[in-house]
Design an enzyme around this catalytic site. Structure first.
Site, PDB file in Angstrom:
ATOM      1  N   SER A 172      38.688  50.868  22.191  1.00 38.15           N
ATOM      2  CA  SER A 172      38.591  51.999  23.113  1.00 38.15           C
ATOM      3  C   SER A 172      38.456  51.462  24.525  1.00 38.15           C
ATOM      4  O   SER A 172      39.350  50.782  25.018  1.00 38.15           O
ATOM      5  CB  SER A 172      37.416  52.899  22.718  1.00 38.15           C
ATOM      6  OG  SER A 172      37.333  54.027  23.575  1.00 38.15           O
ATOM      7  N   THR A 173      37.326  51.696  25.173  1.00 36.26           N
ATOM      8  CA  THR A 173      37.131  51.277  26.561  1.00 36.26           C
ATOM      9  C   THR A 173      37.310  49.774  26.703  1.00 36.26           C
ATOM     10  O   THR A 173      36.642  48.991  26.031  1.00 36.26           O
ATOM     11  CB  THR A 173      35.716  51.662  27.026  1.00 36.26           C
ATOM     12  OG1 THR A 173      35.490  53.027  26.723  1.00 36.26           O
ATOM     13  CG2 THR A 173      35.555  51.428  28.508  1.00 36.26           C
ATOM     14  N   HIS A 199      41.871  54.443  21.588  1.00 33.15           N
ATOM     15  CA  HIS A 199      41.613  55.786  22.120  1.00 33.15           C
ATOM     16  C   HIS A 199      42.409  55.992  23.406  1.00 33.15           C
ATOM     17  O   HIS A 199      42.069  55.450  24.456  1.00 33.15           O
ATOM     18  CB  HIS A 199      40.119  55.968  22.411  1.00 33.15           C
ATOM     19  CG  HIS A 199      39.265  55.883  21.190  1.00 33.15           C
ATOM     20  ND1 HIS A 199      37.914  55.652  21.245  1.00 33.15           N
ATOM     21  CD2 HIS A 199      39.561  55.995  19.869  1.00 33.15           C
ATOM     22  CE1 HIS A 199      37.413  55.632  20.024  1.00 33.15           C
ATOM     23  NE2 HIS A 199      38.401  55.837  19.171  1.00 33.15           N
ATOM     24  N   MET A 293      33.322  52.340  23.821  1.00 32.28           N
ATOM     25  CA  MET A 293      32.079  53.100  23.787  1.00 32.28           C
ATOM     26  C   MET A 293      32.031  53.990  22.544  1.00 32.28           C
ATOM     27  O   MET A 293      33.051  54.305  21.942  1.00 32.28           O
ATOM     28  CB  MET A 293      31.923  53.939  25.059  1.00 32.28           C
ATOM     29  CG  MET A 293      32.880  55.099  25.194  1.00 32.28           C
ATOM     30  SD  MET A 293      32.531  56.079  26.672  1.00 32.28           S
ATOM     31  CE  MET A 293      32.969  54.931  27.976  1.00 32.28           C
TER      32      MET A 293
END
Length: 356
Positions: A172-173, A199, A293
């Protein structure tokens, strides 16, 4: 600091952040030149930076902001157009921490945009590492290992002796940069299919696949419903769909794109992909959880571990946010917790036939 040439957009973002306890907007400016001036006058942890601006746009301002304050976290804000999505991915390679896509209908009623922005501002402010300081001569730095030390794992002993038939990665991040490094480091002998859930919204995932193909030297594309999974290829979950697999009657595997509800507030989400793969591959599955996250991937990795699959996680020090890999590590599901640069070689060691 909020940087956007639209006074309306800037006002909405400022109000959204100011209403949150613990967040203070110390500057609000319309272009990159004024942002650089504001940097000298204010102390700040995070900058929300628009791309399209007069005088000095976000793409040109980003390296100058990071040069002035190397530990600054910059979140790019862009439209979901293909051009801006491509620029957003390029800025992350230049050092931007993250991005948020503006909704096409405008910011006025975009609750999801505002919630995502607040979540990312909080996460990046919390993860910001202090600027390096010269240690005192009489007290040399002591390396702390507790945060990333291996934890007990729960898996079938036989899994260590099985060469995986498929590799799954969740991120993700900070994921695009991490994915690029991991895939670039993979040895050519690794021919297993690689399935990735990152994501990202639609359009962004299309461009991510193009970037990953260039970085890895392997065919990479958004997964298409009903296509056959082939060796040596990379399949990326498209924005807005969960990536699943199902066995073919004639042998092999098919991609299935699922339009079910979000999981962990994400769509695509890592957990549905891992559950689907664990059912098919069991102990012949290798999972890697990279920076991100939240805790998406935790429940999926629990299923993977029960079925005898193997799990690697990125360590805290090299993660932009140690949420996803940290959740898996702290649950005792990983056999290795590694710095980013060691993950590609670890995949090559395990998937290249170690203990087969």
């Amino acid at each position: 600091m909020v940087v956007d040439d639209s006074a309306i957009a800037r006002g909405i973002v400022v109000r959204t952040l100011q209403e949150e306890p613990g967040i203070e907007v110390v500057a609000s400016v319309p272009n990159g030149l004024m942002a650089l001036k504001a940097m000298a006058a204010h102390d700040m942890d995070v900058v929300v930076l628009d791309i399209e601006m007069p005088e000095l746009d976000g793409l040109a301002a980003l390296p100058r902001l990071l040069e002035a304050k190397p530990n600054l976290k910059v979140i790019m804000v862009s439209s979901a157009s293909q051009r801006d999505a491509d620029i957003s991915l390029k800025t992350m390679a230049m050092g931007a921490a993250d991005y948020v896509a503006k909704p096409s209908a405008g910011l006025g009623g975009a609750e999801s945009f505002r919630a995502e922005l607040v979540r990312k501002v909080r996460a990046h402010a919390a993860s910001r590492k202090p600027a390096p300081k010269r240690p005192p001569r009489e007290k040399p730095p002591v390396r702390e290992v507790a945060a990333t030390a291996p934890v007990p794992i729960r898996r079938r002993a036989a899994a260590e002796k099985r060469c995986p038939e498929l590799i799954a990665i969740g991120s993700s991040t900070g994921g695009p940069q991490a994915l690029a490094e991991v895939l670039r480091d993979l040895a050519p002998r690794i021919t297993q299919p690689i399935l990735i859930t990152q994501h990202m919204p639609a359009t962004f995932t299309t461009l991510l696949a193009e970037h990953m193909s260039r970085y890895s030297g392997r065919p990479a594309a958004e997964a298409r419903d009903g296509e056959t999974i082939e060796a040596g290829r990379i399949y990326i979950a498209p924005g807005g769909k969960h990536l699943l697999v199902e066995p073919r009657a004639a042998g092999g595997l098919l991609v299935r794109l699922d339009d079910g509800p979000p999981e962990n507030s994400c769509k695509p989400a890592v957990d549905p992909m891992l559950r689907s793969l664990a059912r098919v591959f069991g102990e012949k599955l290798l999972v890697v959880i990279l920076t991100g996250m939240g805790n998406d991937g935790l429940k999926g990795c629990e299923v993977v571990a029960r079925e005898g699959g193997r799990v690697l996680a990125q360590d805290r020090e090299t993660s932009v946010v140690w949420g996803m890999p940290g959740a898996v590590a702290q649950a005792g599901l990983c056999e290795e917790i590694l710095p980013l640069r060691q993950i590609g070689p670890a995949i090559a060691r395990i998937a290249g036939g170690e203990g087969k």
